[in-house]
Design a protein around this motif. Sequence first.
Motif, PDB file in Angstrom:
ATOM      1  N   THR A  59      39.960  39.051  36.024  1.00 48.61           N
ATOM      2  CA  THR A  59      40.185  40.488  35.896  1.00 48.61           C
ATOM      3  C   THR A  59      41.654  40.834  36.086  1.00 48.61           C
ATOM      4  N   THR A  60      42.305  40.195  37.048  1.00 51.73           N
ATOM      5  CA  THR A  60      43.710  40.465  37.325  1.00 51.73           C
ATOM      6  C   THR A  60      44.605  40.063  36.158  1.00 51.73           C
ATOM      7  N   GLY A  61      44.421  38.848  35.637  1.00 50.78           N
ATOM      8  CA  GLY A  61      45.279  38.369  34.558  1.00 50.78           C
ATOM      9  C   GLY A  61      45.036  39.052  33.232  1.00 50.78           C
ATOM     10  N   LEU A  62      43.765  39.151  32.831  1.00 51.66           N
ATOM     11  CA  LEU A  62      43.441  39.839  31.586  1.00 51.66           C
ATOM     12  C   LEU A  62      43.939  41.279  31.614  1.00 51.66           C
ATOM     13  N   GLY A  63      43.649  41.958  32.714  1.00 53.74           N
ATOM     14  CA  GLY A  63      44.011  43.362  32.814  1.00 53.74           C
ATOM     15  C   GLY A  63      45.512  43.596  32.784  1.00 53.74           C
ATOM     16  N   ALA A  64      46.282  42.664  33.343  1.00 53.63           N
ATOM     17  CA  ALA A  64      47.736  42.817  33.320  1.00 53.63           C
ATOM     18  C   ALA A  64      48.248  42.898  31.892  1.00 53.63           C
ATOM     19  N   ALA A  65      47.683  42.062  31.014  1.00 47.63           N
ATOM     20  CA  ALA A  65      48.119  42.045  29.620  1.00 47.63           C
ATOM     21  C   ALA A  65      47.566  43.224  28.830  1.00 47.63           C
ATOM     22  N   ILE A 103      54.751  42.710  36.919  1.00 47.54           N
ATOM     23  CA  ILE A 103      54.655  41.977  38.180  1.00 47.54           C
ATOM     24  C   ILE A 103      53.181  41.860  38.560  1.00 47.54           C
ATOM     25  N   VAL A 104      52.661  40.639  38.542  1.00 39.25           N
ATOM     26  CA  VAL A 104      51.252  40.390  38.827  1.00 39.25           C
ATOM     27  C   VAL A 104      51.067  39.669  40.161  1.00 39.25           C
ATOM     28  N   GLY A 105      52.009  38.818  40.538  1.00 37.82           N
ATOM     29  CA  GLY A 105      51.891  38.046  41.766  1.00 37.82           C
ATOM     30  C   GLY A 105      52.003  38.916  43.012  1.00 37.82           C
ATOM     31  N   ALA A 106      51.200  38.608  44.020  1.00 38.97           N
ATOM     32  CA  ALA A 106      51.236  39.331  45.297  1.00 38.97           C
ATOM     33  C   ALA A 106      52.162  38.598  46.259  1.00 38.97           C
ATOM     34  N   GLY A 107      53.237  39.259  46.671  1.00 39.67           N
ATOM     35  CA  GLY A 107      54.230  38.617  47.515  1.00 39.67           C
ATOM     36  C   GLY A 107      54.319  39.218  48.900  1.00 39.67           C
ATOM     37  N   ALA A 108      55.318  38.759  49.654  1.00 46.23           N
ATOM     38  CA  ALA A 108      55.486  39.167  51.045  1.00 46.23           C
ATOM     39  C   ALA A 108      56.240  40.486  51.147  1.00 46.23           C
ATOM     40  N   MET A 109      55.958  41.242  52.217  1.00 43.44           N
ATOM     41  CA  MET A 109      56.596  42.534  52.413  1.00 43.44           C
ATOM     42  C   MET A 109      58.080  42.419  52.746  1.00 43.44           C
ATOM     43  N   ASP A 110      58.538  41.243  53.193  1.00 42.93           N
ATOM     44  CA  ASP A 110      59.949  41.079  53.531  1.00 42.93           C
ATOM     45  C   ASP A 110      60.706  40.279  52.472  1.00 42.93           C
ATOM     46  N   ASP A 111      60.119  40.118  51.289  1.00 49.03           N
ATOM     47  CA  ASP A 111      60.766  39.413  50.178  1.00 49.03           C
ATOM     48  C   ASP A 111      61.216  40.461  49.167  1.00 49.03           C
ATOM     49  N   PHE A 112      62.515  40.743  49.145  1.00 54.46           N
ATOM     50  CA  PHE A 112      63.025  41.870  48.366  1.00 54.46           C
ATOM     51  C   PHE A 112      63.637  41.415  47.050  1.00 54.46           C
ATOM     52  N   PRO A 150      54.306  46.998  37.940  1.00 62.11           N
ATOM     53  CA  PRO A 150      53.403  46.227  38.794  1.00 62.11           C
ATOM     54  C   PRO A 150      51.970  46.382  38.287  1.00 62.11           C
ATOM     55  N   SER A 151      51.171  45.341  38.470  1.00 60.24           N
ATOM     56  CA  SER A 151      49.771  45.391  38.026  1.00 60.24           C
ATOM     57  C   SER A 151      48.876  44.985  39.182  1.00 60.24           C
ATOM     58  N   MET A 152      48.114  45.946  39.690  1.00 58.31           N
ATOM     59  CA  MET A 152      47.210  45.719  40.811  1.00 58.31           C
ATOM     60  C   MET A 152      45.793  45.497  40.299  1.00 58.31           C
ATOM     61  N   TYR A 153      45.251  44.320  40.520  1.00 56.75           N
ATOM     62  CA  TYR A 153      43.853  44.006  40.196  1.00 56.75           C
ATOM     63  C   TYR A 153      43.497  44.375  38.759  1.00 56.75           C
ATOM     64  N   GLY A 154      44.405  44.083  37.833  1.00 55.52           N
ATOM     65  CA  GLY A 154      44.124  44.322  36.431  1.00 55.52           C
ATOM     66  C   GLY A 154      44.547  45.671  35.911  1.00 55.52           C
ATOM     67  N   GLY A 155      45.063  46.536  36.774  1.00 47.07           N
ATOM     68  CA  GLY A 155      45.665  47.777  36.310  1.00 47.07           C
ATOM     69  C   GLY A 155      44.726  48.765  35.640  1.00 47.07           C
ATOM     70  N   GLY A 156      43.450  48.749  35.966  1.00 43.79           N
ATOM     71  CA  GLY A 156      42.520  49.693  35.347  1.00 43.79           C
ATOM     72  C   GLY A 156      41.239  49.782  36.142  1.00 43.79           C
TER      73      GLY A 156
END
Length: 358
Positions: free
Chosen positions: A164-170, A274-283, A300-306
């Motif tokens: 769902t995350t990858g398909l939805g991002a596209a 941006i699909v990958g979930a990263g750290a809050m202190d990685d700027f 940014p795309s959260m959980y497929g963006g829809g």
Amino acid sequence: MRAAVLHETGQDKLEVLDDVEAVGFGPGKVRIRVRATGLCHSDVSAMSGVLPQPAPFVPGHEGAGEILAVGDGVTALKPGDRVLLCWLPACGACPSCKRGQTQLCLAGFLNAGTPNFKRPGGDVFGFAGTGTFAEEVVVDAGCAVPIPDDVPFDVAALIGCGVTTGLGAAINTARVEAGSSVAVIGCGGVGISAIQGAKLQGAAQIVAVDPVASRREAALRFGATEAVAPEELPDAKQRITAGEGFDYVFEVVGRSATARTAYEATRRGGTLCIVGAGAMDDFLQLNMFELFFDEKRILPSMYGGGDVLRSYERAIALWRAGRIDLAGLITHRVPLAGINDALEQMRTGEALRTCVEI
């Protein structure tokens, strides 16, 4: 029952215990017998502390199984129903839900702070309010989404997050246009799903970027037109786009360094997703002039963006029609007792997706 537990954040191995109990069953809740669960990179990120999660906890959020019991007030589900687990259920009442952006509903995150397991010595949390590396889970009824009888548990589990995350991002977020050029940085299960989404949308060139040779080879089977190592990306950009950059670039790693690489690989006026979930202190560092001058869209795309349930339905329909390959994403299978083997397969890049059969 048995469950795989991380005792302290920062540990790299799980302990499979047989004295864990799924707790919290009552009104509005369901008890689920987990049959299959995928190992997602977010589980590893939570174990390392990149993603916030109270410990001790049971990782796993990409699962499917069958209903064992339903609490008072639950009318849409019954014992025996086959379901996938939605780790981000929609409340239906908040502004995001009313706009149809259920992937942005915050109600599900409240579950992450409530222990849903216990064992002698204290409470145990479930990652993202679920914790599917266990024989049973107790969750809100909204987390249990019925699946048709023809959808296997392993396929349903993948739809619960990575697919769902990858398909939805596209499809939802970037809305890749037919004939366009695409690069996908990071080709695990989510990245491969983004590749399949770009192919469905009609992209002409799809370049898969990953340091692991076996993943690059797999990406070609799923629709990539070319696969390169990260150090080969500048050459691919020059050859394929005459140095202009790709129309769409997907970052599916969750690190500022790869996000910066993705930004530089995107053409002026193009789209960085941006699909990958990263750290809050990685700027991610961008200067104000390039933001203005390059006019690149950063999405940014959260959980497929829809809408999440709609995304599930679409994935099942595409799978049934043979338009996407989900079973092929599963390169390894392990029992719950082999969960640490699955973690090693994830960390080395050996696996696209490992299915934990419970």
